[in-house]
Enzyme design. Structure first.
Site, short mmCIF file in Angstrom:
data_model
loop_
_atom_site.label_atom_id
_atom_site.label_comp_id
_atom_site.label_asym_id
_atom_site.label_seq_id
_atom_site.Cartn_x
_atom_site.Cartn_y
_atom_site.Cartn_z
N CYS A 135 20.03 91.59 12.18
CA CYS A 135 21.42 91.51 11.74
C CYS A 135 22.31 92.34 12.65
O CYS A 135 22.27 93.58 12.60
CB CYS A 135 21.54 91.98 10.28
SG CYS A 135 23.23 92.10 9.70
N CYS A 138 24.98 94.39 10.73
CA CYS A 138 24.43 95.55 10.03
C CYS A 138 24.13 96.70 10.99
O CYS A 138 24.35 97.88 10.65
CB CYS A 138 23.14 95.17 9.32
SG CYS A 138 23.23 93.68 8.31
N ASP A 139 23.62 96.39 12.18
CA ASP A 139 23.00 97.44 13.00
C ASP A 139 23.56 97.64 14.40
O ASP A 139 23.17 98.60 15.08
CB ASP A 139 21.49 97.14 13.13
CG ASP A 139 20.80 97.10 11.77
OD1 ASP A 139 21.23 97.82 10.87
OD2 ASP A 139 19.82 96.33 11.63
#
Length: 409
Positions: A135, A138-139
């Protein structure tokens, strides 16, 4: 005791949210059961370049938040509940959640979505969350001014790689094809080739991810020469497709060999009153726009299903006196004449019998359920059960004879 709704939507991605909008707007009591925040995979996709109406692009989280608010504005309930079991048999469906609650409805729309596919490469599982990610939204910010590797070359992989370049120093994309060949759309490919932070490794696959507690390097294999090479990197992002999150429905609705839900163009599954929408459905294209389309169609079809079923129940099945159900179609001239003839018979007989006219186009499900293949056809119901059937041409004497036999029961 279960909470009762008209429609339960399992999953709150773009398909589930669109179903919520259309269901609630049809004045049907609708609830979306979603683990965590709504949005599904779309909520983890920062760059959305192909959703209509946003020529300069939009963000997945922003679009999903707007869709959720849209659904709620029409009265859709969005609950943080994870569905763990389904009872789809019978007229009333029951959805059980991890919290122990039960929700019942006449309609269930399955929109559980899909999850990123893993390749089970050596080191992938051990270093997940320690430099291995699926993701970008997300990261990506964890890799500011660091070097990362992206595995995959489809639309999602290339678009997410470009997003990662906002943070990382370099993004190296591992491509299984010959130089210059990508599986993504041409516009994304052109942008990626022009991005100075993106590097390419062609004709190669990822063989291993190495690191002591965190990702430190990857081993690449050239598929033409078989040569192995090691490259230092701080992170690995996988974008190699998805797997459907359909374990909960195995054995309850028909699935294909890959585990995707089989549904027709109306999103109807193999179980009456159960629909499927979004990435978990067996379909040609999995995108936010097609998921939203699925959800809209599913809710629209569900509303028609409820109207058809409730109408048939009240007009036919719950009627004490004999009921003649005439199946006709406006394009079949003989059926129009037959309906007119039946109306005259009912006028003669008065209140002892009821006539219900059913356009087979509008009531396709009922016609199919009772095996109506010829138009016109007449079914004779008594106390909710089919007692006789006449197909094709008929005489007044034949109809009255059938009705007399019913009245003598």
């Amino acid at each position: 005791m279960s909470e009762a709704y008209d429609i339960i939507v399992v999953g709150g991605g773009p398909a589930g949210l669109a179903a919520g909008i259309y269901g609630s707007r049809s004045r049907l009591k609708t609830v979306i059961l979603q683990k965590g925040r709504p949005g599904g995979q779309a909520a983890t996709t920062e760059e959305l370049e192909n959703y209509p109406g946003f020529p300069r692009g939009t963000t997945g989280p922003g679009l999903m938040e707007a869709m959720a608010k849209h659904a709620e504005s029409f009265g859709t309930e969005i609950l943080n509940e994870e569905a763990v079991d389904l009872d789809l048999d019978g007229e009333i469906k029951v959805v059980k959640t991890k919290s122990g609650k039960k929700y019942s409805s006449k309609i269930v729309i399955l929109a559980p979505g899909a999850a990123p596919r893993t390749l089970n490469i050596k080191g992938e599982r051990e270093l997940r969350g320690k430099g291995v990610s699926y993701c970008a939204t997300c990261d990506a910010d964890f890799f500011e001014e660091l070097d990362v590797v992206v595995v995959g070359n489809g639309d999602a992989a290339i678009e997410e790689a470009m997003y990662i370049t906002k943070f990382a120093e370099t993004v190296t994309i591992i491509v299984i094809h010959d130089e210059g060949i990508l599986d993504c759309n041409k516009v994304s490919a052109e942008k990626a080739f022009a991005n100075p932070k993106i590097k390419w490794v062609w004709n190669s696959v990822l063989q291993e991810i190495k690191g002591d507690g965190i990702v430190e390097s990857v081993v690449l294999k050239n598929i033409k020469t078989g040569e192995l090479s090691e490259m230092e990197t701080n992170g690995v992002f996988f974008f190699v497709g998805t797997v459907p999150k359909t374990d909960i429905v195995k054995g309850k609705v028909e699935l294909n060999e890959q585990g995707y839900i089989i549904a027709n163009e109306r999103m109807e599954t193999s179980v009456p009153g159960v629909y499927a929408a979004g990435d978990a459905r067996d379909k040609y294209l999995r995108q936010v726009i097609t998921a939203a389309s699925d959800g809209a169609i599913a809710a629209f079809a569900a509303e028609k299903y409820l109207a058809e079923e409730e109408g048939f129940k009240s007009q036919v099945l719950n009627t004490a006196k004999p009921v003649m159900v005439a199946f006709w179609a406006p394009q079949v001239e003989a059926s129009i004449a037959a309906v007119s003839q039946l109306e005259k018979i009912v006028d003669k007989l008065g209140d002892s019998v009821k006539l219900v006219k059913m356009d087979t186009y509008r009531n396709e499900r009922v016609a199919k359920r009772y095996g109506i293949e010829e138009i016109p056809s007449v079914l004779f119901f008594y106390k909710g059960e089919v007692a006789a059937k006449i197909s094709g041409g008929f005489s007044e004497e034949a109809v009255i004879s059938q009705l007399n036999s019913l009245n003598n029961k």
